[in-house]
Write an enzyme that holds these catalytic residues in place. Structure first.
Site, PDB file in Angstrom:
ATOM      1  N   ASN A 187       0.848  -1.180   0.000  1.00 58.21           N
ATOM      2  CA  ASN A 187       0.000   0.000   0.000  1.00 58.21           C
ATOM      3  C   ASN A 187       0.889   1.237   0.000  1.00 58.21           C
ATOM      4  O   ASN A 187       1.421   1.603   1.036  1.00 58.21           O
ATOM      5  CB  ASN A 187      -0.911  -0.020   1.240  1.00 58.21           C
ATOM      6  CG  ASN A 187      -1.798   1.203   1.313  1.00 58.21           C
ATOM      7  OD1 ASN A 187      -1.976   1.908   0.317  1.00 58.21           O
ATOM      8  ND2 ASN A 187      -2.345   1.459   2.486  1.00 58.21           N
ATOM      9  N   LYS A 232      -0.008   4.220  -0.418  1.00 57.04           N
ATOM     10  CA  LYS A 232      -0.701   5.429   0.059  1.00 57.04           C
ATOM     11  C   LYS A 232      -0.467   6.571  -0.932  1.00 57.04           C
ATOM     12  O   LYS A 232      -0.443   6.313  -2.136  1.00 57.04           O
ATOM     13  CB  LYS A 232      -0.235   5.782   1.479  1.00 57.04           C
ATOM     14  CG  LYS A 232      -0.291   4.553   2.409  1.00 57.04           C
ATOM     15  CD  LYS A 232      -0.166   4.888   3.867  1.00 57.04           C
ATOM     16  CE  LYS A 232      -0.163   3.590   4.671  1.00 57.04           C
ATOM     17  NZ  LYS A 232      -0.294   3.792   6.091  1.00 57.04           N
ATOM     18  N   HIS A 261      -9.797   1.242   4.648  1.00 52.09           N
ATOM     19  CA  HIS A 261      -8.552   1.569   5.353  1.00 52.09           C
ATOM     20  C   HIS A 261      -8.836   2.639   6.413  1.00 52.09           C
ATOM     21  O   HIS A 261      -9.612   3.567   6.173  1.00 52.09           O
ATOM     22  CB  HIS A 261      -7.493   2.066   4.363  1.00 52.09           C
ATOM     23  CG  HIS A 261      -6.124   2.091   4.969  1.00 52.09           C
ATOM     24  ND1 HIS A 261      -5.736   3.070   5.844  1.00 52.09           N
ATOM     25  CD2 HIS A 261      -5.075   1.245   4.850  1.00 52.09           C
ATOM     26  CE1 HIS A 261      -4.496   2.821   6.245  1.00 52.09           C
ATOM     27  NE2 HIS A 261      -4.076   1.713   5.645  1.00 52.09           N
ATOM     28  N   GLU A 318      -7.235   5.103   7.360  1.00 52.93           N
ATOM     29  CA  GLU A 318      -6.957   6.495   6.965  1.00 52.93           C
ATOM     30  C   GLU A 318      -8.145   7.076   6.203  1.00 52.93           C
ATOM     31  O   GLU A 318      -8.464   8.262   6.343  1.00 52.93           O
ATOM     32  CB  GLU A 318      -5.663   6.542   6.138  1.00 52.93           C
ATOM     33  CG  GLU A 318      -4.436   6.354   7.036  1.00 52.93           C
ATOM     34  CD  GLU A 318      -3.228   5.771   6.344  1.00 52.93           C
ATOM     35  OE1 GLU A 318      -3.213   5.663   5.104  1.00 52.93           O
ATOM     36  OE2 GLU A 318      -2.271   5.402   7.067  1.00 52.93           O
ATOM     37  N   GLU A 364      -5.717  -4.294  11.255  1.00 49.79           N
ATOM     38  CA  GLU A 364      -4.780  -3.181  11.367  1.00 49.79           C
ATOM     39  C   GLU A 364      -5.155  -2.311  12.564  1.00 49.79           C
ATOM     40  O   GLU A 364      -5.965  -1.377  12.423  1.00 49.79           O
ATOM     41  CB  GLU A 364      -4.833  -2.318  10.112  1.00 49.79           C
ATOM     42  CG  GLU A 364      -4.433  -3.024   8.850  1.00 49.79           C
ATOM     43  CD  GLU A 364      -3.857  -2.031   7.850  1.00 49.79           C
ATOM     44  OE1 GLU A 364      -2.678  -2.170   7.497  1.00 49.79           O
ATOM     45  OE2 GLU A 364      -4.577  -1.095   7.462  1.00 49.79           O
ATOM     46  N   GLY A 392       1.833   3.186  10.944  1.00 47.69           N
ATOM     47  CA  GLY A 392       2.746   4.304  10.726  1.00 47.69           C
ATOM     48  C   GLY A 392       3.433   4.813  11.977  1.00 47.69           C
ATOM     49  O   GLY A 392       4.005   5.906  11.972  1.00 47.69           O
ATOM     50  N   SER A 394       2.942  -1.001  10.865  1.00 48.15           N
ATOM     51  CA  SER A 394       4.385  -0.924  11.153  1.00 48.15           C
ATOM     52  C   SER A 394       5.134  -2.230  10.891  1.00 48.15           C
ATOM     53  O   SER A 394       6.092  -2.546  11.588  1.00 48.15           O
ATOM     54  CB  SER A 394       4.627  -0.451  12.591  1.00 48.15           C
ATOM     55  OG  SER A 394       4.120   0.865  12.759  1.00 48.15           O
TER      56      SER A 394
HETATM   57  P1  PGA Z   1       2.325   1.086   7.849  1.00 48.36           P
HETATM   58  O1  PGA Z   1       0.881   1.146   7.169  1.00 48.36           O
HETATM   59  O2  PGA Z   1       2.989  -0.179   7.372  1.00 48.36           O
HETATM   60  O3  PGA Z   1       3.033   2.315   7.345  1.00 48.36           O
HETATM   61  O4  PGA Z   1       2.111   1.096   9.312  1.00 48.36           O
HETATM   62  C1  PGA Z   1       0.114   0.021   7.066  1.00 48.36           C
HETATM   63  C2  PGA Z   1      -1.112   0.335   6.243  1.00 48.36           C
HETATM   64  O5  PGA Z   1      -1.043   0.480   5.025  1.00 48.36           O
HETATM   65  O6  PGA Z   1      -2.152   0.457   6.821  1.00 48.36           O
END
Ligand code: PGA
Length: 224
Positions: free
Chosen positions: A1, A3, A79, A81, A156, A162, A199
């Site tokens: 991902n 993002k 997701h 976010e 998640e 993150g 993470s």
């Molecule tokens: P991350 O994000 O690996 O940067 O924590 C995970 C995600 O895409 O939700």
């Protein structure tokens, strides 16, 4: 991902080449789909979101059919976010899951609890996840097996995304086991797959998978 990264097509090609392996799905921003598709030899292509209608007056949205025409086989839905920044609700997410599965896309449905919920303990987090799944999958039933076999759930925990602080391997595994049991009981899925996200890096992945319950990772930052 990936993002909202990267900002140039040249970087997208580089990134795609770096992760081009079997059992990998690359989810770039929409405009890079054709470029990444042309670059990949082994990995599959996915999108970071999809809309719940096939066409119509929905400015800015992208349908399952468009994604499929551009070679995407997967779509991430729900997701955290998008839930946070775009105010996506469980009701919107349930529509997206339904339309995407009906259109033949494979769905990576993201669920996860906040820090406040997790502070109350794993059992409280499991109750939260059970409720979230119930709403997000409200159009699935035990008869929609053919559809639900195309579903992967990504656990998640929001507080682990993150932050550089992943969930404890034993607790992530316990949650994966819980989600699998629930998917089997509610939707008669014989072998549900659960990913862990939050993470994950090349340094900690082995430890996270060591419990044997987690089938893969949803990788954000480290995929860049
Ligand atoms: P991350 O994000 O690996 O940067 O924590 C995970 C995600 O895409 O939700």
């Amino acid at each position: 991902n990936w993002k909202l990264h990267p900002s140039s097509e040249a970087e997208a090609i580089k990134l795609a080449r770096a992760s081009d392996a079997k059992n990998v799905v690359i989810c770039p921003p929409f405009p890079y789909l054709p470029t990444v598709r042309k670059t990949l030899r082994h990995a599959a292509l996915g999108a970071q979101d999809v809309f719940w209608e096939e066409q119509g007056p929905y400015t800015g949205e992208v349908s399952p059919a468009i994604l499929k025409n551009f070679g995407a086989r997967y779509a991430i839905i729900g997701h955290s976010e998008r839930r946070a920044w775009l105010h996506e609700t469980d009701s919107m997410i349930s529509e997206k899951v339904r339309t995407a599965l009906m259109a033949g896309l494979r769905v990576v449905l993201c669920v996860g609890e906040s820090k406040e919920v997790r502070r109350k303990g794993l059992a409280a987090a499991q109750r939260f996840i059970a409720a979230q799944l119930k709403q997000d999958l409200k159009y699935l039933n035990s008869k929609s097996y053919a559809l639900s076999s195309k579903l992967v759930v990504a656990y998640e925990p929001i507080w682990a995304i993150g932050t550089g602080r992943p969930d404890k391997p034993e607790e992530a595994a316990a949650m994966a086991r819980f989600i699998k049991k629930l998917l089997t009981a509610r939707y008669a899925l014989p072998a549900p797959k659960v990913l862990y996200g939050g993470s994950v890096t090349s340094a900690n992945a082995r430890r996270i998978f060591s419990q044997g319950e987690i089938d893969g990772a949803l990788v954000g930052g480290a995929s860049l």
